[in-house]
Design a protein around this motif. Structure first.
Motif, mmCIF file in Angstrom:
data_model
loop_
_atom_site.group_PDB
_atom_site.id
_atom_site.type_symbol
_atom_site.label_atom_id
_atom_site.label_comp_id
_atom_site.label_asym_id
_atom_site.label_seq_id
_atom_site.Cartn_x
_atom_site.Cartn_y
_atom_site.Cartn_z
ATOM 1 N N GLU A 16 0.816 -1.218 0.000
ATOM 2 C CA GLU A 16 0.000 0.000 0.000
ATOM 3 C C GLU A 16 0.849 1.267 0.000
ATOM 4 O OE1 GLU A 16 -0.056 -2.389 2.358
ATOM 5 O OE2 GLU A 16 -1.982 -3.373 2.109
ATOM 6 N N ASP A 17 2.093 1.176 0.429
ATOM 7 C CA ASP A 17 2.969 2.348 0.459
ATOM 8 C C ASP A 17 3.274 2.877 -0.938
ATOM 9 O OD1 ASP A 17 3.138 2.115 3.236
ATOM 10 O OD2 ASP A 17 5.084 1.089 3.186
ATOM 11 N N ILE A 18 3.224 2.001 -1.930
ATOM 12 C CA ILE A 18 3.604 2.418 -3.279
ATOM 13 C C ILE A 18 2.711 3.546 -3.778
ATOM 14 C CG2 ILE A 18 3.881 1.700 -5.684
ATOM 15 C CD1 ILE A 18 4.557 -1.120 -4.633
ATOM 16 N N PRO A 79 -8.914 -3.027 -0.045
ATOM 17 C CA PRO A 79 -8.089 -4.015 0.656
ATOM 18 C C PRO A 79 -7.093 -4.696 -0.289
ATOM 19 C CG PRO A 79 -10.378 -4.233 1.323
ATOM 20 C CD PRO A 79 -10.347 -3.270 0.164
ATOM 21 N N THR A 80 -5.873 -4.843 0.172
ATOM 22 C CA THR A 80 -4.817 -5.489 -0.605
ATOM 23 C C THR A 80 -4.928 -6.997 -0.482
ATOM 24 O OG1 THR A 80 -3.345 -3.609 -0.279
ATOM 25 C CG2 THR A 80 -2.301 -5.704 -0.831
ATOM 26 N N ALA A 87 1.315 -9.146 -4.532
ATOM 27 C CA ALA A 87 0.202 -8.408 -3.932
ATOM 28 C C ALA A 87 -0.564 -7.692 -5.033
ATOM 29 C CB ALA A 87 0.722 -7.388 -2.923
ATOM 30 N N LEU A 88 -1.880 -7.664 -4.876
ATOM 31 C CA LEU A 88 -2.757 -6.915 -5.769
ATOM 32 C C LEU A 88 -3.284 -5.725 -4.989
ATOM 33 C CD1 LEU A 88 -4.382 -6.588 -8.421
ATOM 34 C CD2 LEU A 88 -6.152 -8.005 -7.345
ATOM 35 N N THR A 89 -2.969 -4.528 -5.476
ATOM 36 C CA THR A 89 -3.469 -3.305 -4.852
ATOM 37 C C THR A 89 -4.399 -2.619 -5.837
ATOM 38 O OG1 THR A 89 -1.602 -1.974 -5.628
ATOM 39 C CG2 THR A 89 -1.382 -3.000 -3.456
ATOM 40 N N SER A 90 -5.335 -1.846 -5.296
ATOM 41 C CA SER A 90 -6.258 -1.124 -6.170
ATOM 42 C C SER A 90 -6.844 0.063 -5.436
ATOM 43 C CB SER A 90 -7.370 -2.059 -6.659
ATOM 44 O OG SER A 90 -8.057 -2.622 -5.571
ATOM 45 N N THR A 91 -7.283 1.027 -6.221
ATOM 46 C CA THR A 91 -7.967 2.198 -5.682
ATOM 47 C C THR A 91 -9.093 2.570 -6.630
ATOM 48 O OG1 THR A 91 -6.446 3.698 -6.816
ATOM 49 C CG2 THR A 91 -5.937 3.201 -4.516
ATOM 50 N N PRO A 92 -10.220 2.996 -6.088
ATOM 51 C CA PRO A 92 -11.284 3.509 -6.958
ATOM 52 C C PRO A 92 -11.036 4.998 -7.210
ATOM 53 C CG PRO A 92 -12.065 3.369 -4.701
ATOM 54 C CD PRO A 92 -10.639 2.868 -4.704
ATOM 55 N N GLN A 102 -2.889 -2.674 -9.460
ATOM 56 C CA GLN A 102 -1.461 -2.909 -9.619
ATOM 57 C C GLN A 102 -1.096 -4.251 -8.985
ATOM 58 O OE1 GLN A 102 -2.419 -0.174 -7.480
ATOM 59 N NE2 GLN A 102 -2.856 1.055 -9.281
ATOM 60 N N VAL A 103 -0.083 -4.893 -9.560
ATOM 61 C CA VAL A 103 0.507 -6.084 -8.959
ATOM 62 C C VAL A 103 1.910 -5.688 -8.521
ATOM 63 C CG1 VAL A 103 1.317 -8.446 -9.344
ATOM 64 C CG2 VAL A 103 -0.835 -7.670 -10.371
ATOM 65 N N ALA A 104 2.220 -5.973 -7.269
ATOM 66 C CA ALA A 104 3.542 -5.675 -6.721
ATOM 67 C C ALA A 104 4.196 -6.978 -6.286
ATOM 68 C CB ALA A 104 3.421 -4.718 -5.538
ATOM 69 N N ARG A 105 5.530 -6.964 -6.261
ATOM 70 C CA ARG A 105 6.277 -8.140 -5.831
ATOM 71 C C ARG A 105 7.222 -7.740 -4.697
ATOM 72 N NH1 ARG A 105 7.490 -11.861 -10.009
ATOM 73 N NH2 ARG A 105 8.112 -10.090 -11.287
ATOM 74 N N ARG A 106 7.268 -8.600 -3.671
ATOM 75 C CA ARG A 106 8.200 -8.383 -2.557
ATOM 76 C C ARG A 106 9.617 -8.611 -3.068
ATOM 77 N NH1 ARG A 106 6.182 -9.520 2.527
ATOM 78 N NH2 ARG A 106 5.124 -11.331 1.618
ATOM 79 N N GLN A 107 10.497 -7.691 -2.715
ATOM 80 C CA GLN A 107 11.899 -7.759 -3.115
ATOM 81 C C GLN A 107 12.715 -8.487 -2.039
ATOM 82 O OE1 GLN A 107 12.609 -6.361 -6.352
ATOM 83 N NE2 GLN A 107 10.380 -6.540 -6.170
ATOM 84 N N PRO A 108 13.931 -8.921 -2.368
ATOM 85 C CA PRO A 108 14.743 -9.642 -1.376
ATOM 86 C C PRO A 108 14.970 -8.875 -0.066
ATOM 87 C CG PRO A 108 15.685 -9.910 -3.561
ATOM 88 C CD PRO A 108 14.569 -8.901 -3.682
#
Length: 125
Positions: A16-18, A79-80, A87-92, A102-108
């Motif tokens: 959600e920070d993105i 809700p994410t 992770a799938l994030t979205s906003t109306p 958006q789809v985000a991926r956790r980095q190392p």
């Protein structure tokens, strides 16, 4: 904290920070900072009807967009959904038309970056 650490841009430690960082960096005119929120080979569905592929192309696109000094307002996230390192994030949008996802991926290092970004989708009528 070292001077080098202070100079580094804030990382998204939650998916959600993105969105918050995107708004802050866009409003500051920081195209490189916006692009840093994406993986190196990310796909952005923008401009409408087209795709922008790769962090460098995303940076170049945002340089052009931000030249016009648009003002972005934070939007309340839906809700994410998280599954492992995805992770799938979205906003109306405020106008209630369509959606953003958006789809985000956790980095190392535990931070998150966008992999896929559909900034605006309006269903065909």
């Amino acid at each position: 904290m070292t001077e080098q650490e202070k100079a580094m841009p804030e990382k998204a430690m939650r998916p959600e920070d993105i969105t918050r960082l995107f708004v802050e960096r866009s409003n500051a005119g920081d195209a490189a900072g916006v692009a840093a929120l994406y993986e190196a080979d990310a796909v952005l569905a923008y401009p409408p009807g087209a795709r922008t592929v790769g962090r460098e192309a995303i940076r170049e696109l945002w340089e052009r967009v931000l030249e016009r000094r648009p003002r972005f307002e934070p939007e309340e996230p839906l809700p994410t959904l998280v599954s492992g390192d995805l992770a799938l994030t979205s906003t109306p949008p405020r106008d209630g038309a369509g959606a953003r996802a958006q789809v985000a991926r956790r980095q190392p290092d535990g931070s998150w970056l966008r992999v896929l970004d559909q900034p605006e989708f309006v269903a065909p009528r």
